[in-house]
Design an enzyme around this catalytic site. Structure first.
Site, mmCIF file in Angstrom:
data_model
loop_
_atom_site.group_PDB
_atom_site.id
_atom_site.type_symbol
_atom_site.label_atom_id
_atom_site.label_comp_id
_atom_site.label_asym_id
_atom_site.label_seq_id
_atom_site.Cartn_x
_atom_site.Cartn_y
_atom_site.Cartn_z
ATOM 1 N N GLY A 293 0.755 -1.092 0.034
ATOM 2 C CA GLY A 293 -0.040 -0.104 -0.020
ATOM 3 C C GLY A 293 0.970 1.269 0.129
ATOM 4 N N MET B 240 1.744 2.751 2.406
ATOM 5 C CA MET B 240 2.343 3.041 3.695
ATOM 6 C C MET B 240 3.208 1.802 4.117
ATOM 7 S SD MET B 240 2.303 5.923 4.854
ATOM 8 C CE MET B 240 2.944 5.743 6.442
ATOM 9 N N VAL C 120 4.229 -5.808 2.183
ATOM 10 C CA VAL C 120 3.789 -7.186 3.065
ATOM 11 C C VAL C 120 4.672 -8.317 2.482
ATOM 12 C CG1 VAL C 120 2.131 -8.689 4.048
ATOM 13 C CG2 VAL C 120 1.825 -6.262 4.046
ATOM 14 N N ASP D 255 -11.990 2.367 12.028
ATOM 15 C CA ASP D 255 -11.913 1.974 10.553
ATOM 16 C C ASP D 255 -12.781 0.766 10.160
ATOM 17 O OD1 ASP D 255 -11.667 2.664 8.040
ATOM 18 O OD2 ASP D 255 -9.613 1.743 7.690
#
Length: 307
Positions: free
Chosen positions: A29, A31, A34, A142
């Protein structure tokens, strides 16, 4: 793979040599990266989340460390937790189970609306996990269908990247900046309130439940501004108007959790769960193997490939 990315992977593997075998990148992503990994002495697959050094500005590093601190303190069957974390050669990372399952979003897209019993079974496990997190002073902030996963009959709350402790006075965004996903944000998140507690999560999860029951979130609009305004001003249509078999007590529980003012919502996750399960035999609420798991790599891309 670019030279820079290759250098990063070599650096990560060298930093964790002897402790982890780091495999290929499986998701990314804005940020994080993985990677699939295993401990050197244990073949159990893990997902290793890395903050790339070029993104490790003071604010990003602080946010990543806060995410680690928050998740590491949560140990509950309905929360996907960290198994290990560290900083090696200037690289911030944490590892978590590499699990196969389906997010609620995937379930809705692939299988349509779940049965009422499966919806309530998922709600029970998620609300138990949220209740535990709130007792530890943590607000998720979230909740959405992408952040609830079902695997092996267990519903898991994932991705605490926007989580905050209720006692925290530290802001990692500008004052008054809305933080969250518009279709599932509570009014107090939208207005940037200084104090956001567990009742905000109940609102967000009520939006998720509404979508599980009806196939659509409680508020739909043509633009983000109109959508946020609806959260602030419009009363939700009862789920039973979209799906006739929704029981009256479930209608009431969701309507209460979607109240504009936190004081008008259930005080706790346990209270919301009690309203949802009024008159329901808990023995009915066992998640079966009905939801076919998605491939783990696809699941991780959905979890991490969005920020």
């Amino acid at each position: 793979m670019s030279a820079a990315e290759s250098d990063l992977e070599r650096r990560l593997r060298a930093a964790l040599a002897g402790r982890f075998d780091v495999g290929t990148e499986v998701a990314r992503g804005s940020m994080a990266r993985v990677y699939r990994a295993t401990r050197a002495d244990d073949p159990t697959p893990l997902a290793l989340k890395l903050l790339p050094p070029e993104l490790a500005s003071a604010g990003n590093a602080e946010r990543f460390l806060r995410e680690i601190e928050i998740i590491a303190g949560l140990r509950h069957p309905s929360i996907l937790s960290i198994v290990e974390s560290g900083e090696d050669d200037g690289l911030l990372w944490y590892a978590m189970p590499f699990v196969a399952g389906s997010t609620v979003r995937e379930m809705l897209q692939r299988e349509g609306l779940p049965s009422l019993d499966d919806t309530l079974a998922i709600a029970r496990q998620v609300l138990e996990g949220l209740g535990y997190a709130h007792q530890q002073g943590v607000v998720h902030r979230d909740l959405k269908p992408e952040n609830v996963m079902v695997t092996g009959g267990t519903a898991l709350v994932m991705d605490f990247g926007l989580a905050r402790t209720m006692a925290s006075t530290i802001r990692l965004t500008g004052a008054g900046m809305p933080l969250g996903t518009p279709a599932y944000m509570s009014p107090e998140q939208i207005t940037g309130a200084d104090q956001v507690d567990g009742r905000s999560d109940l609102y967000g999860f009520a939006c998720v439940l509404y979508e599980m029951l009806t196939g659509r979130p409680p508020f739909v609009a043509s633009g983000v501004v109109a959508l946020l305004r609806a959260h602030l001003q419009e009363p939700p249509v009862p789920p039973s108007q979209h799906r006739a078999k929704v029981p009256a007590n479930v209608d009431r529980a969701i309507e209460r959790a979607l109240a504009k003012t936190p004081d008008d919502r259930p005080a706790t996750a346990e209270a919301m769960l009690a309203e949802l399960l009024e008159g329901v035999d808990p023995a009915r609420l066992e998640l079966g193997a009905g939801s076919r798991p998605s491939r783990p790599l696809e699941m991780l891309k959905r979890i991490f490939g969005k920020r």
